[in-house]
Design an enzyme around this catalytic site. Structure first.
Site, PDB file in Angstrom:
ATOM      1  CB  CYS A  96      -0.944  -0.068   1.203  1.00 14.68           C
ATOM      2  SG  CYS A  96      -2.366   1.041   1.165  1.00 14.68           S
ATOM      3  CB  THR A  97       0.484   4.649   1.320  1.00 15.44           C
ATOM      4  OG1 THR A  97      -0.122   4.262   2.557  1.00 15.44           O
ATOM      5  CG2 THR A  97      -0.590   5.006   0.312  1.00 15.44           C
TER       6      THR A  97
END
Lengths: 234, 234
Positions: free
Chosen positions: B108-109
């Site tokens: 993800c981030t």
């Protein structure tokens, strides 16, 4: 059709316990902690950290004794399930919460804990593929679907199946659009790099290796099922 | 072809931090804690509990300062990533571990934290679909694959993509058969009840609703990327 109103706040509770498989809990938490106008309580007997079967430590929010009536009770599994099958505090908690909850949602061998609480009698249910043969001792009709909905009882296959099950529960609670928004937010568009996730698709030698490692535990689970069937301890 | 020997014990470490999305961490933990002859360390600055963006509390095993050189560094994301982009302790930790690790694996981030550590320069990479436009500011070529392997850097899409990525990492570490055994054990045979897990498949109104809720965060991430590109703070 369940109400899709977001007016009433829902209380979702997830049981944790020593030796749980944390994914049985955290997979569903990922989806259910995003249900609009709800709160999620992580529950165990005490407030001390709980260690999962591979060492991850989670902290409970509330004790079983202090838990309010839940709208949804999540019951995970994992090796530690074995030690709770005749634990009167845990089994009573599951039974009492089930009486007032809208849904009881088990993941993996959490179904066996529901069985020990009498919740599988006459119901269609599933569990981890390695433990399917244990279910009939608790009065269940075995299903090999990944997510099985039988009235207020939702059971799922092993470990990662809890994510599929949690989206189903989210849809039951708040409607399909809300569940789809959660699915998009958590980017649940799975692309496994292998097709080895079920006994039907795994290479034969992979299945044999995993079965060999889990056979002793499966045998003990079957033995516990026979004892329960002969005369429930709780 | 990476070595598939199980002779040397591997040390896999996963960063956690306040406001992470616990699934970015726990999904990979599910697979990677099952890699034969390995240990998994949960890492943060202090040993106090870390609270995820939806309230789940996890306990670290070891501090960043005391962590040994890792073979694999897992870097999750979630809203709390934002506050760490110029945190010299965290960004230096990622950079220093990356120099000696076999693999850096972001979910993800978490990719943006790797970007702040300079690890995305000239690499193919991915992140949560809502943050893909941020990657070029850190020198990455954007990919929309769910799991992107570029040498020693593995990046994945949002949240649940970490499970797909972790099976890829397990295969790189110990070979395909070991990864398939893990996949079968964790019953990773996903069957989402809806097809709403990516912007390409979600209904238009679902995409609009989720984008609307994340737009402010996306805008701040883009702004941080522009500042980094203009002159890295670290």
């Amino acid at each position: 059709m369940p109400a899709t109103t977001t007016e009433r706040q829902l209380t979702i509770g997830g049981l944790i316990f020593p030796g749980l498989d944390q994914c049985d809990f955290t997979g569903p938490f990922t989806a259910l902690s995003r249900v609009p106008n709800s709160r999620f309580l992580t529950l165990w007997k005490e407030l001390e950290p709980v260690t999962d079967l591979n060492g991850l430590r989670l902290l409970p929010d509330t004790t079983l004794r202090e838990a309010p009536q839940l709208d949804v009770l999540l019951v995970p599994g994992g090796k530690g399930q074995e030690g709770l099958m005749t634990d009167e505090v845990v089994i009573s908690f599951i039974r009492q919460q089930a009486a007032g909850a809208s849904y009881v949602f088990s993941v993996c061998t959490g179904a066996l804990l529901c069985g020990a609480a009498g919740l599988l009698q006459g119901r269609r249910a599933t569990t981890h593929w390695a433990a399917l043969d244990v279910l009939p001792y608790y009065g269940a009709t075995v299903s090999t679907e990944r997510v099985v909905v039988d009235g207020s009882l939702i059971t799922t296959g092993g470990i990662t199946a809890g994510i599929d099950g949690a989206l189903q529960v989210a849809a039951l609670l708040r409607g399909d659009t809300v569940a789809q928004e959660i699915q998009l937010d958590i980017a649940y568009d799975p692309h496994p790099i292998f097709s080895a996730g079920s006994p039907a698709t795994a290479p034969a030698e992979v299945l044999r290796a995993v079965q060999a490692r889990t056979q002793a535990l499966t045998d003990r689970r079957l033995a516990a099922g026979r004892i329960y069937q002969a005369g429930p301890a709780v």
